[in-house]
Scaffold this active site. Structure first.
Site, short mmCIF file in Angstrom:
data_model
loop_
_atom_site.label_atom_id
_atom_site.label_comp_id
_atom_site.label_asym_id
_atom_site.label_seq_id
_atom_site.Cartn_x
_atom_site.Cartn_y
_atom_site.Cartn_z
N ASP A 167 0.90 10.02 -2.71
CA ASP A 167 0.45 11.10 -1.82
C ASP A 167 0.51 12.47 -2.51
O ASP A 167 -0.05 13.44 -2.00
CB ASP A 167 1.31 11.12 -0.54
N ARG A 202 -8.00 -0.32 2.87
CA ARG A 202 -6.54 -0.43 2.98
C ARG A 202 -6.21 -1.65 3.83
O ARG A 202 -6.10 -1.57 5.05
CB ARG A 202 -5.96 0.86 3.56
N CYS A 204 -7.21 8.02 7.28
CA CYS A 204 -7.78 8.43 5.99
C CYS A 204 -8.24 7.20 5.22
O CYS A 204 -7.42 6.40 4.78
CB CYS A 204 -6.72 9.17 5.16
N ARG A 228 -3.74 16.78 9.80
CA ARG A 228 -3.04 15.52 10.09
C ARG A 228 -1.68 15.47 9.40
O ARG A 228 -0.81 14.69 9.80
CB ARG A 228 -3.88 14.32 9.63
N ILE A 239 -4.42 -4.93 5.70
CA ILE A 239 -3.14 -5.10 6.40
C ILE A 239 -2.72 -6.58 6.40
O ILE A 239 -2.00 -7.03 7.28
CB ILE A 239 -3.16 -4.52 7.83
N LYS A 260 5.99 13.31 8.35
CA LYS A 260 4.89 12.68 9.10
C LYS A 260 5.00 11.16 9.04
O LYS A 260 4.90 10.49 10.08
CB LYS A 260 3.54 13.11 8.50
N ASN A 261 5.18 10.62 7.84
CA ASN A 261 5.12 9.16 7.72
C ASN A 261 6.35 8.47 8.31
O ASN A 261 6.34 7.26 8.51
CB ASN A 261 4.86 8.74 6.27
N1 EPU Z 1 -1.53 -3.32 0.69
C1 EPU Z 1 -2.07 -4.58 0.73
N2 EPU Z 1 -1.90 -5.32 1.87
C2 EPU Z 1 -1.23 -4.84 2.94
C3 EPU Z 1 -0.68 -3.55 2.90
C4 EPU Z 1 -0.86 -2.81 1.74
O1 EPU Z 1 -2.69 -5.05 -0.22
O2 EPU Z 1 -1.11 -5.57 3.94
C5 EPU Z 1 -1.68 -2.52 -0.55
C6 EPU Z 1 -2.47 -1.24 -0.32
O3 EPU Z 1 -3.85 -1.45 -0.44
C7 EPU Z 1 -1.90 -0.33 -1.38
C8 EPU Z 1 -0.45 -0.76 -1.47
O4 EPU Z 1 -0.38 -2.06 -0.91
O5 EPU Z 1 -2.53 -0.58 -2.60
C9 EPU Z 1 0.54 0.13 -0.75
O6 EPU Z 1 0.13 0.34 0.59
P1 EPU Z 1 1.18 0.60 1.76
O7 EPU Z 1 1.07 -0.48 2.76
O8 EPU Z 1 2.51 0.89 1.17
O9 EPU Z 1 0.59 1.91 2.40
P2 EPU Z 1 0.53 2.27 3.92
O10 EPU Z 1 1.75 1.79 4.62
O11 EPU Z 1 -0.78 1.88 4.50
C10 EPU Z 1 1.81 4.52 3.70
C11 EPU Z 1 1.50 5.93 4.03
C12 EPU Z 1 0.50 6.49 3.04
C13 EPU Z 1 1.02 6.33 1.63
C14 EPU Z 1 1.41 4.87 1.35
C15 EPU Z 1 2.06 4.66 0.02
C16 EPU Z 1 1.68 5.92 6.44
C17 EPU Z 1 0.97 5.93 7.72
N3 EPU Z 1 0.93 5.98 5.36
O12 EPU Z 1 0.57 3.82 3.83
O13 EPU Z 1 0.38 7.86 3.35
O14 EPU Z 1 0.04 6.73 0.72
O15 EPU Z 1 2.32 4.42 2.38
O16 EPU Z 1 3.23 5.40 -0.09
O17 EPU Z 1 2.90 5.87 6.37
C18 EPU Z 1 -0.68 9.96 3.43
O18 EPU Z 1 0.35 10.38 3.96
O19 EPU Z 1 -1.61 10.69 2.99
C19 EPU Z 1 -0.83 8.51 3.26
C20 EPU Z 1 -1.99 7.95 3.02
#
Ligand code: EPU
Length: 417
Positions: free
Chosen positions: A304, A121, A116, A396, A123, A22-23
């Site tokens: 996850d 979270r 979710c 999802r 960006i 998925k990711n």
């Molecule tokens: N973070 C920041 N600033 C940012 C981005 C992230 O502080 O601009 C922090 C987050 O708050 C978190 C950490 O960095 O503490 C890691 O977040 P990351 O950006 O790696 O997560 P993501 O890209 O938003 C993806 C997956 C998640 C998975 C995480 C970690 C997708 C769409 N989502 O999220 O998947 O938990 O990486 O591996 O790819 C799931 O599949 O259930 C899911 C939530």
């Protein structure tokens, strides 16, 4: 309202085949926007998030045909218009539209992503990357506006090694002028998958899977055919379910290397693991030892799988401590597991889990992986029926969950009220 009904207590037995990740899929679909001709994605998971993504692309003018596990995306007619708000809000990963549209059109207008929300979270690292490449990013009436006269390669150090920010910067930088270097990049397998697709499209990306990624910008990208890697989180969920029910399951179409942090912990608990080239067998045992687990960025234990692992640790003897160093507050499954009789308390970023039997209850999935945890917990309970609501979250991320579990001998069904 739909719910999952589970009569547990049956050891899972048989073979389950894992679908594409998925990711990866939700980053590869927007990546196709960067091409000037058709991109074919194979091994695509049949998930609601994928359907939402194809809806977004079609609204922008792409031609999308989706048959079984193959999607064909012809992005040649895509226009740069504001992103449709409804679908964008349903999807966390809609943030990849920013990098992809910026890369192709040097502009994007998009509402804030949904998905979710187990905790805030941010960006900010994505935005930092776009700005470093030369884009202006403003928030106007709840929509993010991105605009650049041109994107220029540069060095970007990520304060946190974010999966989303790493991929988003790769998308924007693939067609920028000059070289972009991402330092402290995330190393997850899905990042390598996206880089592989982009390179097949004609991009020049080196170092994906390490903490330094170098992207040599090119002026144009073309179509290609790409097969998505297996979903390591789905695979891990079935591995955990097999062990929690003390079953014997062959998990097929996996990359065992991606599962190392989980297999090591399972072996430490006394669970039998047999690794083959593209499959893993999990052999349950009558009793399991307690372990401590730390969810970390890859190659550490996946956040996850933290929620599903909580359910498994309720089946171990003694006290286990499970800490999440990626998301400090990802514990929405805990109060629901407690309703099922689990002895768990949350302290800071850790769940302290005392092994013991669970009982059937009516519980609610508040997010995708919390849902998986509740299904696994339900599978361990032989008396009564566990009812899990919030099925839309589970859908999802888990392709054919009910039919797969039924094939493994579980008594699980969907019920609509
Ligand atoms: N973070 C920041 N600033 C940012 C981005 C992230 O502080 O601009 C922090 C987050 O708050 C978190 C950490 O960095 O503490 C890691 O977040 P990351 O950006 O790696 O997560 P993501 O890209 O938003 C993806 C997956 C998640 C998975 C995480 C970690 C997708 C769409 N989502 O999220 O998947 O938990 O990486 O591996 O790819 C799931 O599949 O259930 C899911 C939530």
């Amino acid at each position: 309202m739909e719910k999952l009904m589970i009569t547990g207590g049956r050891p899972l037995q048989g073979t389950v085949s894992i679908s594409g990740a998925k990711n990866s899929a939700i980053a590869l679909i927007p990546a196709a926007i960067l091409a000037e001709s058709e991109v074919i994605l194979d091994n695509l998971p049949l998930l609601s998030d994928v359907a939402v993504y194809s809806e977004i692309l079609e609204e922008l003018g792409a031609t999308v045909t989706w048959e079984g596990s193959q999607m064909k995306i012809d992005p040649s007619s895509i226009k740069s218009i504001p992103m449709p708000n409804g679908p964008v809000k349903k999807l966390r990963a809609s943030y990849y539209m920013m990098g992809a549209m910026l890369g192709r059109f040097k502009e994007a207008i998009i509402g804030l992503p949904g998905g979710c929300n187990f905790e805030p979270r941010p960006i900010d690292q994505h935005i930092k990357g776009f700005e470093a490449l030369g884009a202006t990013v403003t928030n106007e009436h709840g929509a993010i506006h991105l605009h650049a006269k041109e994107l220029r390669g540069t060095k970007i150090y990520l304060d946190v090694s974010s999966v989303g920010a790493t991929i988003n910067i790769m998308l924007a930088a693939a067609r920028a002028k000059g070289a972009t270097i991402i330092e402290n990049a995330a190393k997850e397998p899905e990042i390598i998958d996206v880089a592989t697709l982009l390179n097949s499209m004609g991009a020049i990306i080196k170092g994906a899977g390490t903490e330094t990624i170098r992207i040599e910008g090119v002026s144009e990208l073309h179509g290609c055919r790409h097969s998505i890697i297996p979903d390591r989180i789905q695979a891990g969920t079935y591995m955990i379910a097999a062990a929690a029910t003390r079953g014997n399951v062959l998990i097929d179409n996996v990359i065992p290397k991606h599962m190392e942090a989980l297999t090591a912990k399972m072996q430490e608990m006394g669970i039998g693991i047999e690794e083959y080239d593209e499959s893993i067998r999990v052999l349950g045992a009558p009793s399991y030892g307690h372990v401590d687990v730390k969810a970390l960025i890859y190659p550490g234990f996946a956040t996850d799988l933290q929620s599903p692992m909580t359910s498994l640790l309720t089946q171990a003897q003694g006290v286990s401590v499970l800490s999440d160093f990626v998301y400090s507050n990802r514990f929405k499954h805990v109060p629901e597991l407690v309703r099922m009789g689990a002895k768990i308390r949350v302290e800071g970023r850790s769940a302290i889990i005392e092994g013991g039997q669970l009982n059937a209850a009516k519980v609610k999935a508040a997010d995708l992986r919390a849902g998986a945890a509740l299904v696994i917990a339900g599978l361990t309970v032989s008396e009564g029926v566990t009812e899990v609501t919030g099925v839309e979250y589970i859908d999802r991320g888990y392709d054919h969950l009910v039919s797969n579990l039924r094939l493994l001998g579980a008594d699980v069904w969907r019920q609509t009220e």
